[in-house]
Design a protein around this motif. Sequence first.
Motif, PDB file in Angstrom:
ATOM      1  N   THR A 223       0.787  -1.311   0.006  1.00  0.00           N
ATOM      2  CA  THR A 223       0.204  -0.114  -0.053  1.00  0.00           C
ATOM      3  C   THR A 223       0.652   1.259   0.088  1.00  0.00           C
ATOM      4  OG1 THR A 223      -0.241  -0.091   2.319  1.00  0.00           O
ATOM      5  CG2 THR A 223      -1.731  -1.013   1.269  1.00  0.00           C
TER       6      THR A 223
ATOM      7  N   SER B  55      -6.012  -5.458   2.988  1.00  0.00           N
ATOM      8  CA  SER B  55      -6.928  -4.907   1.747  1.00  0.00           C
ATOM      9  C   SER B  55      -6.570  -6.113   0.557  1.00  0.00           C
ATOM     10  CB  SER B  55      -6.368  -3.555   1.259  1.00  0.00           C
ATOM     11  OG  SER B  55      -5.117  -3.400   0.806  1.00  0.00           O
TER      12      SER B  55
ATOM     13  N   ASP C  90      -9.005  -9.576   1.985  1.00  0.00           N
ATOM     14  CA  ASP C  90     -10.315  -9.440   1.992  1.00  0.00           C
ATOM     15  C   ASP C  90     -11.072 -10.050   0.942  1.00  0.00           C
ATOM     16  OD1 ASP C  90     -10.186  -8.042   4.409  1.00  0.00           O
ATOM     17  OD2 ASP C  90     -10.581  -5.908   3.436  1.00  0.00           O
TER      18      ASP C  90
ATOM     19  N   GLU D 186      -7.394 -11.120  -6.434  1.00  0.00           N
ATOM     20  CA  GLU D 186      -6.810 -10.975  -5.148  1.00  0.00           C
ATOM     21  C   GLU D 186      -5.815 -12.296  -4.860  1.00  0.00           C
ATOM     22  OE1 GLU D 186      -6.878  -8.019  -3.586  1.00  0.00           O
ATOM     23  OE2 GLU D 186      -8.831  -7.241  -4.371  1.00  0.00           O
TER      24      GLU D 186
END
Length: 787
Positions: free
Chosen positions: A685, A706, A709, A717
Motif C-alpha cells: 500500500t 486489503s 479481504d 486478489e
Amino acid sequence: MSGVLDFRANRVVVATSTITAVYLAWAALRVGGAAVPIELAWATTLPVGALASWACWRAVPADAYPAARRFWRHMGITTGLLSVGGATNAYAVVVAAHGRETLSATAAGQIVQVPEATLAIYAMALLMLMWALLRLPSRAQLTAEARRRFVLDAAIVMFTTGVFVWYLSFRHFGDWAGMISSRVAPTLGVIALGFIGGFAFLKIALLGARAVDTPAMRLLAVAASVGATTGAAGPWLAQITPSLAATISLAPTALLITLAADRQRRAAGAPQPATEPPRRLFSFVPYLAVAAVDGLLMVTAARRDDDVIISAVAAVLLTAAVVYRQISALSENNRLLNRVDATVRELRDTQAQLAHQAQHDSLTGLANRRLFEQRVAEAGASAVPSSVVLIDLDDFKVINDRLGHVTGDSLLVAVAQRLRACVRSDDTVARFGGDEFALLLPGVSATDAIDVLDRIATALERPVSVSGLDLLVGSSIGVADAAGDLDAIELLRRADLAMYAAKSGGKGRHARYDATLDERAATDAQMGADLRLALDRGEFHLLFQPVVQLPDGVPAGAEALVRWTHPSQGMVPPDVFIAAAERTGLIVPLGSWILREACRQASLWLRRDGASQPWRVGVNISARQLREPGFASQVAEALRESGLTADRLTVEVTETAVFENGPAVEALTAISHLGVSVALDDFGTGHSSLGLLRTTPVDILKVDKSFIDGIPGREEESIIATAMLQIAEGLHLGTVAEGVETRAQVERLHQLGYRLAQGYYFDKPLPATEMGAKLAAAANHSAISAA
C-alpha cells in the motif's frame, strides 16, 4: 549606437578646439598689428558657438536623470542665444564696413556701436542661464545660517569684482562711451549678469549638484567667468583693437562649454550620490577679497605722496595681521569640525550596521523574525492581499548532528540563496533560526502562492553541494492568507499549523491553512496534555494479537498493540490518540514506552515458559521514532534492560516511514545488525514497495488486509497475494497475511503457500497473561508432539 555618439561627441570637441586655436592665432596677429581681415574672427566664433550648443543638447541621453537632461538643454539654449547675439553683432560690424575693400586693421579701427538687439539677446541668454541654475537640485541642504554666510560671501566677491572692473574698465567711460554710445547701462548689466552666473556656477560646484557632474560644473563656472571678464575688459581691449573687444569672449567661452558638455556625456548623466559633505572652501573667499582690494590700494597709493603710501601700508599690514589671526582660528576650527564630521560619520555607519544586524540573520543575511513581523504588519495595513509562508527543512537535524554544524550552516546558506531565486525582489525572505524559513508574498493570495511553493519545492529537491558532499534536503511548507485584522503572530501561527499539517501528511509537501486546522490543533493540544498525563499516570497498557501458523492456528508470536483507558472518557480508540501523538510529537515517548514494555513482557514469557518455541513479539515503530538520532541504541537498551534476546524481537515499520528517508534506512540497518528482525507492515500500500525491498534490510513482509479481504472470492486478489508470496520467497523473506477473518480465507491462503497469518478469525488482541498462556500451551503441544 553608443559608440557612434561617442565618436561624434569627440569630433565636436576636436572641431571646437581647432576653431578656437585658429581664432586665438588671429587675435595674436591682430594684437601684433598684422593686417588680417575681421571676417576671419567672425567666421570662427560663430560656428564654435553653434557646436557648443549642439554639444550641450547631446550631453545627456534621453533616458538619463531628468534634472540633468533639463539643465543641459537649457545650457544648449543659452549657448545658442549667445551665438545668435554674436551673429547680430557680426552683422553690424560687416554692414558698418560695407563698401571697403577689406576690413583691415585700419578700417576696423573705427568705432562700431553694439546693436540693441545684440544686448537684448545676450541678456536673454544670461537670464536663461539663471533659470537653469535655479532649477538645478543641490545635494547640500543649507541651514539658514549657512545661506546667510553664503549671501554675505557672494556680496563680498561681487563688491571686490566690481571694484576691479571699475578700476580696469568702467572708469574709462569716456573712452568706452564713444564705442557703445548711449548703451552703457545695458552693457554693464549684461556683464554683471555674467559675473553672477560665474559665481553661481562656482557655488553649485562647491556645494555639489545631484544632477550635474561636478567637474563639468566647474568648467561651466570658468566659462561664465571668462565670458564676463573679457566683456568687462572691453574698453581696455578696444584701445588695442575694437574688433578684438567684440569677439574675444565667444570662442574661449564656447570651448569651455563644449568641454563641460563632453565631460557630462562621459559621466553618462547619472545622478551623483551625496557620499561626502560639501567642502568649506568659501571660508577663505572674504579674506582673498580683502587681500585683493589691499593690493589695489597699494598700487593706487604708490602714485601719490609718501603720507598716503605710509597710511596705506599700515592699513594693509594691520588687515593682514587680523586676517592671518582669523584664518588661523578658522583653520583650527575646520580641523576640529572635520574630526567631528568623521566621528559622526563613523557613528552613523556603526549605527546603520547595528540596525542591519538587529533586523537580519547573521548567517544567511536574510531578514530575521523581528523585521519579518514588521513587514507583515505593514502588508496587513494595506488593502492588497498577501500571504505568509513558513518552510521547515525535513531531517535537517540529522544532517547537522552527523556532518557537523559547519556543513549544516553551509547548507542553510545554500537554501537561503535558492529561496531568494524563487521569489520576486519585493518579496521578503526570512530565517527564524535553525532550519525554519519564512516568506512574505505581497499581492499574492494563499491560493495563488501554490505556484511559488511548487517552484520552491522543486528548487530544494535538487542536490546541494556542500563540503564535497551532495546533500538532499526536503521541505514541509505551510501558507496562510494575510488579512488586515490579523497581526503577524497570528499569521505565523496559522502558517505554522499548515506547515505541520504538511509534515504530518508525509513531509515534502505544502498545505494551506483553513479553519479545520485550528479545530484539530485545539483537539491535539488537549489530547497532547492528556497523553502526557496518561504516560505519567500509567494509563496505557498493551494487548497482543497472536501471529499463528496455518492451517492449524498454533501461535507463533504476537504483535504488541497499545491501548488507553482514559479516567473519564473510558477506552480511547487507537486511531484517535495515535494520530494525535504523531502530530504533537508525543509518539516518541509513547513509542519508547511501548518498546520497553513489550520487551519486558516478552522476557517474562520467555523466563516462565522457556525457549523451546521460536516465537517473536512485534512492535510497531513510527516514522518519527526512526528519525530520532540513536534510535537503534534505544532498541539495544530496551533489550538489555529486559533481558530479551534480539532474535525474539521484530520491529514493524510502514513503507511510508522509510520511503526516501535515508536516516530511517540507516536506523533499520543498525537495528538489523543487532539481530532484531525487520518487518515491512501493510506491504503493497506504500509508495514503492519493490524498490524498498532492495534498499531496506527487511526480513518479513506483512501483506496488507486489503489484499486478503477479496480472498477467495476474487481471483485478482489471489493473483496479487500469490505474486507477493513469490517475491518474498525469491528474496528469502518471511510472509504474514494480515486481517484474516474467515475459514475460507485460511484455507485459500494455505493453498497459495502462506504459512503465517493474524486476524480476528484466530483471536482478538489479548492481555499479556492470556497471550503468554497461549504461547505456553503451544510450547507444551510441541513438546507432546515431539515425544
